[in-house]
Design a protein around this motif. Structure first.
Motif, PDB file in Angstrom:
ATOM      1  N   GLU A  86      -6.575   4.216  -5.385  1.00  0.00           N
ATOM      2  CA  GLU A  86      -5.679   4.053  -6.539  1.00  0.00           C
ATOM      3  C   GLU A  86      -4.983   2.681  -6.557  1.00  0.00           C
ATOM      4  O   GLU A  86      -5.214   1.876  -7.454  1.00  0.00           O
ATOM      5  N   ALA A  87      -4.156   2.446  -5.558  1.00  0.00           N
ATOM      6  CA  ALA A  87      -3.350   1.212  -5.538  1.00  0.00           C
ATOM      7  C   ALA A  87      -2.799   1.026  -4.132  1.00  0.00           C
ATOM      8  O   ALA A  87      -2.649   2.000  -3.394  1.00  0.00           O
ATOM      9  N   GLU A  92      -0.337  -1.545   2.871  1.00  0.00           N
ATOM     10  CA  GLU A  92      -1.410  -2.377   2.315  1.00  0.00           C
ATOM     11  C   GLU A  92      -0.831  -3.647   1.683  1.00  0.00           C
ATOM     12  O   GLU A  92      -1.395  -4.731   1.809  1.00  0.00           O
ATOM     13  N   PRO A  98      -6.771  -2.863   1.923  1.00  0.00           N
ATOM     14  CA  PRO A  98      -6.633  -1.490   1.430  1.00  0.00           C
ATOM     15  C   PRO A  98      -6.714  -0.454   2.552  1.00  0.00           C
ATOM     16  O   PRO A  98      -7.378  -0.671   3.561  1.00  0.00           O
ATOM     17  N   PHE A  99      -6.033   0.645   2.345  1.00  0.00           N
ATOM     18  CA  PHE A  99      -6.126   1.821   3.221  1.00  0.00           C
ATOM     19  C   PHE A  99      -5.936   1.477   4.698  1.00  0.00           C
ATOM     20  O   PHE A  99      -6.818   1.747   5.529  1.00  0.00           O
ATOM     21  N   ASN A 125      -9.256  -0.870  -4.548  1.00  0.00           N
ATOM     22  CA  ASN A 125      -8.426  -0.011  -5.388  1.00  0.00           C
ATOM     23  C   ASN A 125      -8.560  -0.376  -6.862  1.00  0.00           C
ATOM     24  O   ASN A 125      -8.943  -1.498  -7.207  1.00  0.00           O
ATOM     25  N   HIS A 201      -7.373  12.493  -2.618  1.00  0.00           N
ATOM     26  CA  HIS A 201      -6.798  11.291  -2.012  1.00  0.00           C
ATOM     27  C   HIS A 201      -6.321  11.632  -0.595  1.00  0.00           C
ATOM     28  O   HIS A 201      -5.757  12.706  -0.388  1.00  0.00           O
TER      29      HIS A 201
END
Ligand code: URA
Length: 231
Positions: A86-87, A92, A98-99, A125, A201
């Motif tokens: 998602e974002a 992050e 990311p992640f 994302n 998620h």
């Protein structure tokens, strides 16, 4: 501005318009990004370097004012699996990757269960900047940012998109269907109709661990769609 012009513009509601334009900078309905020369159309022709440079300097929406780092994405630029989240969250945003928080560790374990390391997939994302307080992305933010993800997917040419979370899935597919109805089916993304599988998620799984079994079901389903183990 003289008083008469100000009054005419105010009557026309132009004051409000320019305030909004300032907040959202140059991403208008057609996605023009005049000051960087990058429109949706030019982004769609970018190579990796231009894309990364443009994302790093992006001011298409107001999130550019509150981010610490943009979060472009990581992984194999020729991966078979493209993971869409998602974002960025706080971790992050701090790291520019990311992640990488607790949810990210869980995602890494989920991928490992499919025989995939983080390095073997590409992870990005829908939004490249963190929404304050981790609120949901607004439709305007998704509209401004989505050309970057679209270009990333076009460059990677994955054989499977593994999309995590209802908001990522709805933003990617342009639907408002709940995740309960999106899971367990193969969706098609973009002009190349890339097979796309939706799962929960990881942040949701941390809150509702009893759904981990369903994630495993989704993962096996995705592996079947991708023709076996991912790499
Ligand atoms: N959640 C996401 O969707 N993406 C991240 O990168 C981190 C948390």
């Amino acid at each position: 501005m003289d008083k008469r012009r100000a009054s005419v513009l105010s009557t026309l509601g132009v004051e409000r318009y320019s305030a909004r334009a300032k907040r959202s900078d140059a991403c208008d309905e057609r996605g023009s990004l005049a000051h960087l020369g990058a429109t949706d159309e030019t982004i769609a022709a970018f190579g990796w370097d231009e894309l990364a440079t443009t994302v790093a300097a992006c001011t298409r929406c107001a999130l550019s004012a509150t981010r610490t780092n943009t979060v472009f994405g990581v992984g194999d630029q020729r991966a078979r699996w493209f993971v869409v989240g998602e974002a960025p969250g706080a971790d992050e945003d701090a790291k520019g990757e990311p992640f990488v928080g607790r949810g990210g560790q869980l995602l890494t374990s989920v991928l490992r269960a499919a025989g995939l390391s983080r390095e073997q997939v590409f992870i990005a994302n829908v939004l490249k900047c963190r929404p304050p307080e981790n609120r949901n992305p607004t439709p305007d933010e998704v509209r401004c940012c989505k050309p970057y993800l679209e270009r990333q997917i076009a460059l990677v040419k994955p054989s499977l998109i593994f999309c995590v979370g209802q908001i990522a899935a709805q933003s990617l597919l342009g639907v408002d269907t709940p995740i309960s109805k999106l899971r367990g089916a193969v969706h098609e993304y973009g002009p190349d109709k890339i097979p796309t599988v939706i799962t929960y998620h990881p942040a949701y799984l941390l809150r509702s661990p009893r759904n981990k079994q369903k994630t495993w079901d989704d993962l096996r389903f995705a592996m079947g769609v991708a023709g076996g183990v991912g790499a």
